[in-house]
Design an enzyme around this catalytic site. Sequence first.
Site, PDB file in Angstrom:
ATOM      1  N   TRP A   1       0.841  -1.202   0.000  1.00  0.00           N
ATOM      2  CA  TRP A   1       0.000   0.000   0.000  1.00  0.00           C
ATOM      3  C   TRP A   1       0.874   1.250   0.000  1.00  0.00           C
ATOM      4  CZ3 TRP A   1      -0.268   4.129   3.355  1.00  0.00           C
ATOM      5  CH2 TRP A   1      -1.370   4.986   3.213  1.00  0.00           C
ATOM      6  N   HIS A   2       2.001   1.143   0.736  1.00  0.00           N
ATOM      7  CA  HIS A   2       2.892   2.292   0.851  1.00  0.00           C
ATOM      8  C   HIS A   2       3.592   2.613  -0.457  1.00  0.00           C
ATOM      9  CE1 HIS A   2       2.393   1.767   5.198  1.00  0.00           C
ATOM     10  NE2 HIS A   2       2.829   2.994   5.313  1.00  0.00           N
ATOM     11  N   GLY A   3       3.806   1.630  -1.279  1.00  0.00           N
ATOM     12  CA  GLY A   3       4.483   1.918  -2.544  1.00  0.00           C
ATOM     13  C   GLY A   3       4.488   0.726  -3.468  1.00  0.00           C
TER      14      GLY A   3
ATOM     15  N   PHE B   1       2.237   8.514  -1.534  1.00  0.00           N
ATOM     16  CA  PHE B   1       1.334   7.391  -1.441  1.00  0.00           C
ATOM     17  C   PHE B   1      -0.102   7.814  -1.794  1.00  0.00           C
ATOM     18  CE2 PHE B   1       4.988   5.667   0.005  1.00  0.00           C
ATOM     19  CZ  PHE B   1       5.347   5.943   1.300  1.00  0.00           C
TER      20      PHE B   1
END
Lengths: 453, 326
Positions: A308-310, A453
């Site tokens: 989700w972060h990257g 993000f």
Amino acid sequence: MSFISPEFIVFFILFLSAGSLIQKFSNRRVFRIFLLIADLVFYSYFDYRFSFLLLFLTVITYFCGLKATRKPFFCLGILIPLLLLGFFKYCNFFLKTIGFSALNIILPLGISFYSFEAVSYICDIHKNRIDAEKNFILFASYLCFFPNIISGPIVRANDLLHQFKEDRKISMKNIETGIQIMAIGYFKKMVIADRIAVFVNDVYAAPKAFSWLSVLLAVLSYSIQIYMDFSGYSDIAIGISKCLGFDLKKNFDLPYLSGSVTEFWRRWHISLSSWFRDYVYIPLGGNRKGRLKQYLNLLIVMGLSGIWHGADWTFLLWGLVNGLLMCLEKPFLSVSERFPARLRKLFTFFLITLTWIFFRAENFVQVKEIFIALFTFQQGIFQPYLWSFTGFLMSVLYLLLIKHPKNGKRLYDGYYLLQDLQTVKGLTLFFIFIGLLITLAYTASNPFVYFQF
Amino acid sequence: MRNRMKNNPSFPIKNILVSLIASFIVLNLFCVFYYNVPVHMDCEDGSTDYVWESNKYYIQMNEGIGYGKTNNEGYMDRDDYRGEKVNVLILGTSHLQGLSVPLNDNVSSLLQEMLQENVYNLAIAGHNLKVIISNLKDALEKYHPDTVVMETNNVSFTNNEIKTVLNEAVPQIASGNEGLVGLLQRSPFLRLAYSQFQSFIAEEREPKKDKDYAGEEKINELLKLIARICEPYECRTVIFYHPTTSLDHNGNIIVNTDERTGIWSRLCQENGILYLDMSEKYLKEYRNNMILPYGFINTEIGTGHLNRHGHRMIAEELFRILKEEN
């Protein structure tokens, strides 16, 4: 517009002035429309095309929400935000992984945050935790709420929607609190995080050039940087909301004082970790289906949190490493209680700091170079970066101040040390704080870490 | 647990004014120890566009840690000037001025120690080679040095830039020590706040387009002008160039030497001017000692102003070429 841009300061002052006039001479409905327009103006400033996507998702989620107790609409309400997120954020990642060239896709700002808010809204209706919001303006104000749309916190509908219906006003009392929380956020970001980022960026850009001591200092500094950067942003978002009369929950609870990795993830980015807990971990079975299944669920959740972060393998690995640490420590949690709390906290901080290497590095080569530098005692440039020590000292000082507040000192939400701005002493201290922010801030460009993000 | 504040807070103007004054005093006191640089004053003799306030202690911790005291003429030289013989006169930019290093560690102080001669530092912030050349005659007229050293970190001038120098039309840097601006400059906090504000709103400069750069002929005209100015004073003329540096991913130094440095070297020789390019020295120091000439313990490494190592490297090179010439 970024919170640290001159345009935002102008926008915010205009919004507060106009908003308070509208609240004074008009009714709540007019203010909600004004708030929604301001939300869209704020978001459109980055790129007007993004606002069409946001409006599309808002309309879809609103209509799916009205029927979300039924499975087809529940599925549609979940799938559409996730598909949009998947396309804009992960499409190129998958294409590159399988050897194709990337498409020309611009990542809409904040999509990771508002798509998750949309999903949580639909899920909560389906589980009968909340009722669907029938007023479109109210619902749109929730999803498009400008203080948190770009970089969080991820706010649940049942935490914010009811506030829009209450008689909450832009008032001097709220501004007195909100502006101080904002100032704390700006200080954490512009003075501590941005100053430290200069050094961390230097080392990560050329790890082979630096001595192992410099690399170690950079790795430790990044722990402070990312905390100050992200929690600073959350503070600004919370402070802005407070000025408008709305209360957002705190997103960080002194995470580096955790005695275990599991505890850390209850205190760090609380809005995201609780989202994954409620909408992924528990539906997967949580810890209710045996130890092995629990470990698997933890790895899945942390892996998803990482990605989700990257959209990169380093983020996935970072998530999985955290998941692995949580699994490994589970059998020993009760045993570890015998060790002194300080030792446990120090050890946890050390582990988390090492995991941040995966998060910060741009690729596996950099990860490897950092670890090699550390564990082979590499020789190179020695850079005893002053702001790393200053940032650490400031953090410790603030911690001591909030842990031992003197009589008359106000702790808002158990964390924010606020002054009484109606006294000369309080006002003087506040102005000194603002003056220090102006003089010490790093003024070259350094976007918020979670902006990407 | 949230604490409650008064429901309808009031903020009397008197409280705000008293608080502003009190905080202003405290912030200025803080800046006295963090960032307290002298005010720009008019330069009466034209050696530089302006000078600093004379005999003023200064400290600067925004970039590196620099401290010292300006001399009786308002320059960052550790010795006063009372008409004594100047052996080496240094004309330079903010780099050689050395606000980011202790006064005893700047080029002129170190070179003076090495040469055991009187080295006088006229380097001042905001000046560049164009401004230096426009003030050169006045500086030589006043100090009559044996050697004049001119610093530049740029050897790519446009045709227009050289034209302004040749036509004596280089704009002068204002001192700003009069009126309200002069008064506000006295406050270290306001000086720093203004500097921060300028940095915050500054936009990146666009690189010059290739077609604007001056060719050999124009550069030669500029160097001939320098030689003509210096000739009556029979002083040795040195121009030294110090390029910027950076690190690549593998930790190797990149010295951003301008391709025109070769042209400058040749033309300087033809015009009887000593030319020094710091590129090789920078490379050697990094290879041997892992030292960069720019950057500090509180800034980005390898960029910004000359640090103590950079000042030492330049002093050593100047010492070398001046001794070789002797």
